[in-house]
Design an enzyme around this catalytic site. Structure first.
Site: not given
Length: 158
Positions: A38, A43-44, A102
């Site tokens: 899952n 956020s990155s 991304e």
């Protein structure tokens, strides 16, 4: 706390055809090696001190909640080229976190990878941090009927 602070990161890509866009996306996740988990889209930010491990060394229990920063592109335009890319940049100061960007588009993986690398560099500039390391992965897919392209950085606690 549901998820521990990750200690590792893994770059993955996959692409697939499917009966529907969701089936194509699911196939791309399977091709990337994370299809039975899952995904928790995050956020990155990569925690300081994580180490990179290959997907073959990452044992993700079926159904696990897995933090991931990803780009995905689906299309039902036969013959079109779709792509997805991720890049991560780490600062010279090891006490600071890394940054993931991304990107997805119609086009080729080389173009997406170029864009996402510039995005990561820009994110580091905005923070006032010098880039020590920059890594990226990208994938493209020529759509036959309904296709998906997927690129991600998976975070996990090993």
């Amino acid at each position: 706390m549901i998820i521990k602070t990750p200690t590792s990161h893994t770059f993955v890509t996959g692409s697939s055809e499917g009966y529907t866009p969701l089936n194509a996306f699911d196939g791309a996740l399977l091709a990337a090696g994370i299809g039975n988990t899952n995904l928790v889209k995050m956020s990155s930010i990569v925690p300081p001190g994580t180490r990179e491990v290959p997907i073959t060394e990452l044992v993700l229990p079926p159904g696990a909640l897995v933090p991931v920063a990803y780009a995905a592109m689906e299309s039902d335009i036969p013959g079109s080229m779709i792509c997805a890319a991720v890049a991560a940049a780490w600062p010279t100061d090891p006490a600071k976190p890394g940054l993931i960007m991304e990107y997805h588009a119609h086009g080729h993986r080389e173009d997406a990878e170029s864009v996402v690398r510039r995005m990561a560099e820009e994110g580091m500039r905005k923070r006032g941090w010098e880039v020590k390391t920059l890594k990226s992965v990208a994938i493209d897919h020529r759509v036959e009927k309904i296709g998906a392209a997927f690129a991600a950085v998976v975070l996990w606690d090993l």
